[in-house]
Design a protein around this motif. Sequence first.
Motif, PDB file in Angstrom:
ATOM      1  N   MET A   1     -14.232   7.565 -33.272  1.00  0.00           N
ATOM      2  CA  MET A   1     -13.172   7.785 -32.316  1.00  0.00           C
ATOM      3  C   MET A   1     -12.288   8.932 -32.806  1.00  0.00           C
ATOM      4  SD  MET A   1     -11.047   4.621 -30.869  1.00  0.00           S
ATOM      5  CE  MET A   1     -10.434   4.559 -29.271  1.00  0.00           C
TER       6      MET A   1
ATOM      7  N   VAL B   1      -8.948  11.449 -33.135  1.00  0.00           N
ATOM      8  CA  VAL B   1      -7.520  11.222 -33.298  1.00  0.00           C
ATOM      9  C   VAL B   1      -6.819  11.295 -31.944  1.00  0.00           C
ATOM     10  CG1 VAL B   1      -5.417  12.119 -34.375  1.00  0.00           C
ATOM     11  CG2 VAL B   1      -7.559  12.104 -35.643  1.00  0.00           C
TER      12      VAL B   1
ATOM     13  N   ARG C   1      -8.057  10.556 -28.997  1.00  0.00           N
ATOM     14  CA  ARG C   1      -8.364   9.339 -28.234  1.00  0.00           C
ATOM     15  C   ARG C   1      -7.564   8.158 -28.761  1.00  0.00           C
ATOM     16  NH1 ARG C   1      -9.504   7.173 -23.621  1.00  0.00           N
ATOM     17  NH2 ARG C   1     -10.878   5.390 -23.748  1.00  0.00           N
ATOM     18  N   GLU C   2      -7.395   8.083 -30.084  1.00  0.00           N
ATOM     19  CA  GLU C   2      -6.593   7.007 -30.670  1.00  0.00           C
ATOM     20  C   GLU C   2      -5.134   7.120 -30.250  1.00  0.00           C
ATOM     21  OE1 GLU C   2      -7.134   6.998 -34.877  1.00  0.00           O
ATOM     22  OE2 GLU C   2      -9.258   6.503 -34.732  1.00  0.00           O
TER      23      GLU C   2
ATOM     24  N   THR D   1      -4.817   5.931 -26.668  1.00  0.00           N
ATOM     25  CA  THR D   1      -4.890   4.472 -26.611  1.00  0.00           C
ATOM     26  C   THR D   1      -3.577   3.850 -27.076  1.00  0.00           C
ATOM     27  OG1 THR D   1      -7.260   4.597 -27.053  1.00  0.00           O
ATOM     28  CG2 THR D   1      -6.207   2.477 -27.381  1.00  0.00           C
ATOM     29  N   CYS D   2      -2.993   4.416 -28.110  1.00  0.00           N
ATOM     30  CA  CYS D   2      -1.712   3.932 -28.623  1.00  0.00           C
ATOM     31  C   CYS D   2      -0.604   4.117 -27.591  1.00  0.00           C
ATOM     32  CB  CYS D   2      -1.355   4.706 -29.883  1.00  0.00           C
ATOM     33  SG  CYS D   2      -1.044   3.669 -31.278  1.00  0.00           S
TER      34      CYS D   2
END
Length: 106
Positions: free
Chosen positions: A1, A3, A5-6, A9-10
Motif C-alpha cells: 500500500m 503512502v 493511499r494510507e 484512508t486515514c
Amino acid sequence: MSVNREMETCMLALFQTIDLALNLYTWVLIASAIFSWLYAFNVINSSNRFVNSLGTFLYNVTEPVLRPLRRILPDLGGIDISPIVVLLIIFFVRSFMWNSLYPLFA
C-alpha cells in the motif's frame, strides 16, 4: 500500500468519525428539545430518578453549546430557536466537510 493511499484512508476515517460525532450530537439536541417540551408540559414525572438523570445529562451536554447562542439571538418571548441554529450549523459543517474539504485530501 502506498503512502498516499494510507493517507487517504486515514483522512476518510477521520472525516467519518467527525461526521458520526456531529450526527450523534444532532440526535442529542433533538432529544434534549423533546425532553424539555415534555418536562415543560408536565408529561413526564420529574421526580423519577431516571428522568431526572436523563434531563441532567441532556442539559449538561447541550447547554455549553446553546448558552452562548442564546446571548446572541434576540428574545422571541419564550421560544428558544438556539437548537435550530445549532442544527443548521452542524448541517453546514457536515456539508462543507464532505463537499469542500474531503475532496482536497482524496
